[in-house]
Design a protein around this motif. Sequence first.
Motif, mmCIF file in Angstrom:
data_model
loop_
_atom_site.group_PDB
_atom_site.id
_atom_site.type_symbol
_atom_site.label_atom_id
_atom_site.label_comp_id
_atom_site.label_asym_id
_atom_site.label_seq_id
_atom_site.Cartn_x
_atom_site.Cartn_y
_atom_site.Cartn_z
ATOM 1 N N ALA A 69 0.827 -1.215 0.000
ATOM 2 C CA ALA A 69 0.000 0.000 0.000
ATOM 3 C C ALA A 69 0.854 1.254 0.000
ATOM 4 N N ALA A 70 2.023 1.189 0.683
ATOM 5 C CA ALA A 70 2.881 2.366 0.735
ATOM 6 C C ALA A 70 3.578 2.621 -0.585
ATOM 7 N N SER A 71 3.950 1.513 -1.293
ATOM 8 C CA SER A 71 4.730 1.668 -2.534
ATOM 9 C C SER A 71 3.852 1.740 -3.767
ATOM 10 N N ARG A 72 2.746 1.032 -3.756
ATOM 11 C CA ARG A 72 1.877 0.998 -4.936
ATOM 12 C C ARG A 72 0.451 1.411 -4.541
ATOM 13 N N ALA A 73 0.290 2.703 -4.281
ATOM 14 C CA ALA A 73 -1.040 3.182 -3.898
ATOM 15 C C ALA A 73 -2.043 3.003 -5.003
ATOM 16 N N ASP A 74 -1.528 2.869 -6.292
ATOM 17 C CA ASP A 74 -2.476 2.668 -7.374
ATOM 18 C C ASP A 74 -3.078 1.278 -7.329
ATOM 19 N N LEU A 75 -2.251 0.306 -6.851
ATOM 20 C CA LEU A 75 -2.768 -1.048 -6.727
ATOM 21 C C LEU A 75 -3.675 -1.179 -5.505
ATOM 22 N N LEU A 76 -3.195 -0.684 -4.376
ATOM 23 C CA LEU A 76 -3.930 -0.817 -3.108
ATOM 24 C C LEU A 76 -3.822 0.494 -2.324
ATOM 25 N N PRO A 77 -4.823 1.352 -2.425
ATOM 26 C CA PRO A 77 -4.782 2.618 -1.681
ATOM 27 C C PRO A 77 -4.738 2.360 -0.176
ATOM 28 N N PRO A 78 -4.069 3.271 0.595
ATOM 29 C CA PRO A 78 -4.006 3.082 2.057
ATOM 30 C C PRO A 78 -5.385 3.037 2.692
ATOM 31 N N GLY A 79 -6.331 3.753 2.118
ATOM 32 C CA GLY A 79 -7.669 3.732 2.681
ATOM 33 C C GLY A 79 -8.312 2.374 2.641
ATOM 34 N N LEU A 80 -7.886 1.512 1.660
ATOM 35 C CA LEU A 80 -8.414 0.159 1.598
ATOM 36 C C LEU A 80 -7.555 -0.808 2.374
ATOM 37 N N ALA A 81 -6.267 -0.499 2.488
ATOM 38 C CA ALA A 81 -5.351 -1.400 3.173
ATOM 39 C C ALA A 81 -5.565 -1.369 4.677
ATOM 40 N N LEU A 82 -5.826 -0.147 5.237
ATOM 41 C CA LEU A 82 -5.946 -0.040 6.694
ATOM 42 C C LEU A 82 -7.089 -0.883 7.248
ATOM 43 N N PRO A 83 -8.274 -0.914 6.634
ATOM 44 C CA PRO A 83 -9.320 -1.785 7.172
ATOM 45 C C PRO A 83 -8.928 -3.253 7.155
ATOM 46 N N LEU A 84 -8.132 -3.629 6.116
ATOM 47 C CA LEU A 84 -7.684 -5.011 6.059
ATOM 48 C C LEU A 84 -6.772 -5.335 7.225
ATOM 49 N N LEU A 85 -5.913 -4.348 7.584
ATOM 50 C CA LEU A 85 -4.975 -4.569 8.673
ATOM 51 C C LEU A 85 -5.664 -4.531 10.033
ATOM 52 N N LEU A 86 -6.723 -3.701 10.157
ATOM 53 C CA LEU A 86 -7.376 -3.541 11.451
ATOM 54 C C LEU A 86 -8.380 -4.641 11.752
ATOM 55 N N ALA A 87 -8.857 -5.283 10.704
ATOM 56 C CA ALA A 87 -9.898 -6.290 10.908
ATOM 57 C C ALA A 87 -9.437 -7.453 11.784
ATOM 58 N N PRO A 88 -8.211 -7.993 11.612
ATOM 59 C CA PRO A 88 -7.797 -9.133 12.454
ATOM 60 C C PRO A 88 -7.738 -8.785 13.939
ATOM 61 N N LEU A 89 -7.585 -7.481 14.282
ATOM 62 C CA LEU A 89 -7.472 -7.131 15.700
ATOM 63 C C LEU A 89 -8.759 -7.433 16.451
ATOM 64 N N ALA A 90 -9.852 -7.446 15.730
ATOM 65 C CA ALA A 90 -11.130 -7.718 16.393
ATOM 66 C C ALA A 90 -11.275 -9.185 16.751
ATOM 67 N N ALA A 91 -10.413 -10.066 16.156
ATOM 68 C CA ALA A 91 -10.517 -11.502 16.413
ATOM 69 C C ALA A 91 -9.649 -11.951 17.574
ATOM 70 N N SER A 92 -9.227 -10.971 18.403
ATOM 71 C CA SER A 92 -8.399 -11.259 19.572
ATOM 72 C C SER A 92 -7.165 -12.095 19.193
#
Length: 1830
Positions: free
Chosen positions: A75-98
């Motif tokens: 997300a940091a290097s290829r924002a065109d492939l994966l914008p940070p706005g889409l990457a952050l929810p992906l990263l935050l979602a596992p935190l809810a699974a303890s």
Amino acid sequence: MASSAAAAAAFSHLVDRTRVPDPTLQGHAVAAFFRHLLSLPAPLPAAAHDAASALLASPHPSVAAHAAASLARLAASRADLLPPGLALPLLLAPLAASPSPRLASCLVKAVTALASCVLRSGSRFPPHDHPFVQALASGADGARAELTRQAARMVAEGLDGVVGFLRPFLMFAVVRKGDAPFAKDLIGTLAAAGAAAGKPGVAIPVLKLLEESLLHFGRGDGEEVRLWLGSAECLVDAYVVLLRKLAHAQMPTYDAQASSAKLMETLLSQCSFHQKLLGITSTVLGLSKYLFSVQKDLGLFYLPEISVVLSSLSHSLSGLEFEHEQLAGLKLLAFLMEWKYENVLERKELTQHLNEELLCVLPVINLAISPSKSVKAVASHVLSRFSLLVLDLPASHSSEHQDISMVCHISKPAFILPKLLNHLWSQPSSSGFIFMKYIASKVSPDSARNYLEASYWTHQINDYLTALRRDKLTLDGLSSKKTSSVAISSLVSSVVSVLVMHPKLGTSAAQSLAVLGASDPRLGMPLFVIILFYIKILYSNSNCSTKISLSLLESLPSLATHGFVLPLALQWISPMLKRNTSLVLYAIAVRLLCKIWIVTDWAFPNLQVILDPENFSNFISDREISTSIAASIRDVCKQNPDRGVDLILSVSFCIESRDSVVQALGLESLLYLCEADVVDFYTAWKVISKELLDYSVEPIVAHSLCALLRWGAMDAEAYSGISNNLIGILWSIGTSKKNNSEPLWVKARGTAFHSLSYYKVSLIQDAIPDFWKQNYEFFTNEYNLAVLKAMENFQDEIVKFEHLNRRRVTTDKRAAVHKFEKLLDVFPQAVFKGKTAHHQLPGAALLTLNFAPKDLLNVNEGKSKQDLPRVHAAYEQAFAEMAESMYISRNIEVALLALHSWKSFVSNWMQAVVALLDIKESLKLSKASKAANDIFKILCDRVPLSTPQVAVNIALVIGALCLIVPSTAHLVISSASDFLLKWLFQYEHEHQQWSAALSLGLIFNCFHPTDKKSKFQVINGLLEVITKTKSCLVKGACGLALGYACQGLLARAHNVADSEIEATTQLNERASVEDILHTLVTSLIQLCPSSCYSLKKLSICGIGSMGGMEENNNNFDDDPWAVAGLVLGLGKSAVALYRLGAYEAVNDVKNILISWIPDVDSSSALFDERNSVSLCMGSCLALPSVVTFCQRVELLDDDLDALFNRYTSLASEVLNLNNSGTIFQNLLMAICIGAGSFLSCILDDGVHAMEFIGVKNLLDTLRHIYTHPFPPLVHLGGMFGIVNAFGAGAGDLTGMCSKPMTSQIKHEESSLVRGPVLTSPVCETLSTSMIQEILLLAKDAEDKHIQYYAAWAISFLRSRWLSKNQILYDDNGSHRSSGDLSQSSCFSEQSLVWNLSLWLSDLKLEKPGDAVPVNTIGTVLKCLSKASRLPTTDWGVIVRRCMKVEAQIPLKSTNQHDPKLLREACLYFSLAHASHISPLLQFLDDLTDILRFRRLDINVQSILLQHLSHLMKLFSDSRLEKLFEDLSEYLYSSTSSYLNYSSEQRSMIRMSFWEGIYKCLVEIVSEESGGFSFIKKCIECLLPLMTLCNDGQPEFMDEWSAAIKCLTNAQKSWLSDMLQIRNTALITEGEYVDVAIKIIIRARLCSAGCGSAPELGNIKMAILCTKTDGVWWGVLVEIAAAIYSAENSIKRQWLLDALDIGCVTAHPSTVLRFVGLLCGSCCIYMPLLVVNSTNVLSDLPVTLPSFLSSSIWDDLGNSVADRLWLLTTRIYTWAEQLAHGDDLTGNDHIHRSEAEIATFLASILRSTCIAVKDYLTVDKQLKLANLEAL
């Protein structure tokens, strides 16, 4: 679809490869997955997202961790492939699974890395979508710790925008409940990271953010408070580290120091919210000292910003309870003061700001009296430093223009005191303290009015505390237990204790200390010590004001009311009572001890020892001490007579003293004991009478003795012998003229008369020989105003005594009859012996005889129809005979005499006809109209057969007829006018023209006011004829007629329905007056060119355009009456000029007439040309009426004696010419008649007196004329001059010179003639002999002309005298001309009222050397004003004489008094007696006419307005209507003299008007009466004239107070109509102030209890939706004042509604100002608030929370907070958009004028919400915390 399925299968395959158990293979599989993603085109498909989510949710932690890191890199290097706005929810979602802590840490790191990347790109995260907040909210193990580490790392790296990024995260951490330890760790870690960065640009913003977070942290249980304190310690440590780094690196430290000071101020202010934890305050104080000591050790300078810590310290020191806290606070204060002044000395600078640490003086002194030795030691050390600061205050800060108030800062409780102190020091007389008046006004409206006048805050706080004490309230009793522990009384005392050293406020501040100390026991001891502290400082410094020292000493005794202060006070005083002490100190100590006893009786034993005679005797030779002891004895006797009895020996010792002051004080002491009846006066007098000093040479003893002798009046009759002696003493002192100008003697004399007024008059008259005469003589010869005031009360008692003891039964006394009356009574019988005598004496017959048939004269009943024709026939025949025999010739003056005679004839004719008319015969016309119409027809029928001589008489009779008919007979008057107008235009018949013109001029004034057409027809006709006629006589007659017409113009028509028509009429009449004057002047210049020079002054007539009119036309030389008639007309026009307001022109006309009468004593020729004789003729005849008019309206400043002598000299000189020409005969006749009229006008008016010699010379000259052979016309002039001098008024058809006067008081013999000649004692013999001589000529003269003129003249005199007697004797009691004749016989010759009346009548005001001072005359009039009855005399004359000559009366007294005194006394006298003395009523009527009223002195105007209630009782409804119209014109006319006054003077006039209306309202007024309507219209007239200052405060408080007092008594229906408020949206700019005035009046009426708060609520929207600009600020203040007085439910509703309105209004600042006013007036900080339109906003974060903290608002906090939050979000969003420059078109309907203070409003609301955040829900608290300061 096939490709998507294939891609999904490929991604699934790659994900499946990560599930192998080998970690190495898992890593390669993850790497292969992300390499595959990099090979795909942008953007990634949904299958890729699903695959990445599957990897992050892998059950293998290593796979998830590797995937998180790879995803973040992608997300940091290829924002065109994966914008940070889409990457952050992906990263935050596992935190809810303890996840595991390690995986959670990896995920947080990935989130942080990606967030850092986003920050570097310049993007921001909104609070609701913040990655750290979401990570923390997930609750995953390991995430919190990693979040803290990553946040610290971001700070350490110094990322741009890191503060904004961390703010939502930090605020979420501190606001959410249940995780305080994490918040504390986060704050500590971030603080350490910021300090470690060592860069101010990085560290300081972070530390400020952490400081702000502390505002939202620590409000929970004790554990949370401890964590809050730990966080504070971390911040302090961080600042220490940062400052050391900066100092060692020699980098700037200013920002870090200022920020650290702000931190400590925040921590100290938050201590009040954390009282649950013991020791928190001492810890914070220790942290502060530690932080600042580090700065000092580093060599850093003391910054001004550190003063905020001193401000907080001054606020919190008073609330410290425990020793360790007190020590910490004192040590911090001592340290900061030493550091501050070390820097000042090093920099060699003088501080330009007021030292905030001075506010700590009282708290430090309070700690200095602590039982702790350690606290005392430190406090003493601090006080030693304060002593130096105190001495610098007066010299350094004495400028009133120094304003360093903190109005632009958002207030905190700690800032309230410094802001107030700075404001007071720079602007001591500021009016910014309006809250404290509310309680004062509730307790006492009068005190509230005085309160508004108080210029100093110290005065206002004293009044406020006094009002609280009346209500048994205290400052601290008004506060809530939920507020800080610092008592509001301590805060007030802290400010007052500094103001003691203010150059202007010092004295009143010392009084405030006394009031505060007496009202609060807790303040007694500290304030006692602080007073001693200041006294010591002032005593050691000789440059300080002794006035302040004395004020402090005077305030000291008030503190002794508390038992624990008394021993200390006595202990402090006791050393000064040693015998070896300074005399002054001993005297002061005695007075202090006495004052202490007044406060508390426990001090009496100590005082009694000092006041003991034995001790007293030791100091008898020391005057200071003996006086002090004697004064203390006096005070004891005054305050507590029972205690005074215990000191009776001391009192006796004082009286036995040979010192006059001590003896006087002793006598005063005895006075108070006698007053309380604890000592018998006569018993005491027997003891002390032998010990008295010579009071005839000791005024101070005389004063005290007189005051004491008052109490001898109680049992005076029982001790008649002694009481006679006492009265004699009082009388001798009161009447003593020794050293009359010395104030002490004046005081003693006044006291003597005051005491005498308590004795019965019967006892006084027995004790004082010849009392009545002596009293009268002393009273009328006294001129000292103070003595006269005291004598006034004494004289009032005498007047009451006279009235109560007047003679109930009196013998009838025959009214005095003058000899000339007997002669006039026998005149008809003596002259008209035969039936045909009237043919020979037509003039006398017209005035004397009744031509009705003899048998009908006394018939009242049994009238027959034949009687009426008989009457008409008799009078018609008499008319024919008289008209044939009355030869008028071509003489205008003789024609006027004839018309005057015909007036009497026609009057008799009408009376005879009216008596015979039957009512049934005239249904439509009144009797008078019917009679007049019949007579007019008879006269018209005789016209065809008449000769010219008869025709002239017909015209004159028609004029006379119109003069006597009532105004309702307008048909007759109109018909007569039409008839005479026809004659006027008959140029071929001169005799008809000139006689018709004369009658038309007189008829003009008989028209009905609404008959405008007829009026203008007459004027236009006369103007046309005077310009076209070739006849000199007609021109002169038209000129005189136009002069008569002028007198009827510009007289307001009453009850005119259409004001526009009336205004048009006034304009037309003004134009007519100008046309008439222009025509008169033009005609005069044409006939007499020499008059042009004199007439140039009358520029009003357009003289400047008459250049070609100086050629004389010889055709006009035939008759001198052409010019004389024009001159007479010019004289008559003076009335119209006066009504025009052309007062200078009136004087010009008078002066012109005087200039045309030659001065015989001058060197110029007597008559240099022929026309000058005609000018002199007209002037001689016109001048008397002009002078009379000028004298009546006070426009006369000429020497009347000189003018009169000019007449006499001119008559003698013309006689010496021996010229028998016709013109000189006419001249001599005019001089004689004019001289007699002039003398009568002067003397009948009564204002001016003349020398008898001058009067006798004129009368002798006139007698010489008619007793010697001269032409008949000259004889006529001589005789008519005599009778006119006697008051006959012959030829005066307008009544200008006729004033009936009669006096029942016999005046003293004098060489002056005062009043009418006939009633003057000095002229009685002369006048009687002349009347007798003329009567004999009328009876037996051989010359028929002489007999004819003598009879005619004596008939005029008889007719006028009979009319005078009719007015005097026949009128009813309520309109008697001079008073009740029967009363005169009720006064004895020794009566005071009788003698004072005689004294006023005989005042010689004409001779300055003999003039009586104003004070004496005024006091006599005031005394007579209270008399129940007055003797009959010329009261109208007396009053007008006093009014006129006042300015010429010298003031002999040394105490120069206002020269307006006499005029005021005249008014009061007239108002008191006008109801039964008609000349006084006429006098008031004249004064209240608009033409006269606008020229009066302003104080006279004010008195008349103040006494409207009297005028309302005296005047009829129609006269009241005219009075209202006059007053309206006076107040609103653009030409009114009212506009020439200053604004203060105009306000005084309006205030007097309001006071007068109030007196009318409090009396019972019937709604049907005209007075009821009059009052209402007056109120409507005055309301629009109320004025406001620019800030909306009432401009003139006295006027407003009078208006509100008046309106509170007005009809409620009136007020609802007058004060109705329109929709403010429809108000024009011109109506803005008027609406504000109405609202303010309604608010004040509500405060006064006349209205209700709900009524104000009806205009709530109008008030709060208007811009607070100019006067609207005052509207808000008054509304808040009105609501303050209302019930709590009303206040609650107003507050909630205001906040609701704020959410929709276009002017939210108005709402916030009102909320600030409402909360400020009701909160505990109210006495300390500086109120203005800015401060109420900046103080809102203090006032609103304080308001809600009261227990009575427990259920209000949540509602207010919710509405406040809505308003805050609205304003904050708007202000934020403005700051970013966004287009706000149509944004939320907020007016663009609010944009200037948008940021200020947003900051205020944000701070206010923070202060009340405990009332908000958690989600709103979080939103609030995320609002950044704009």
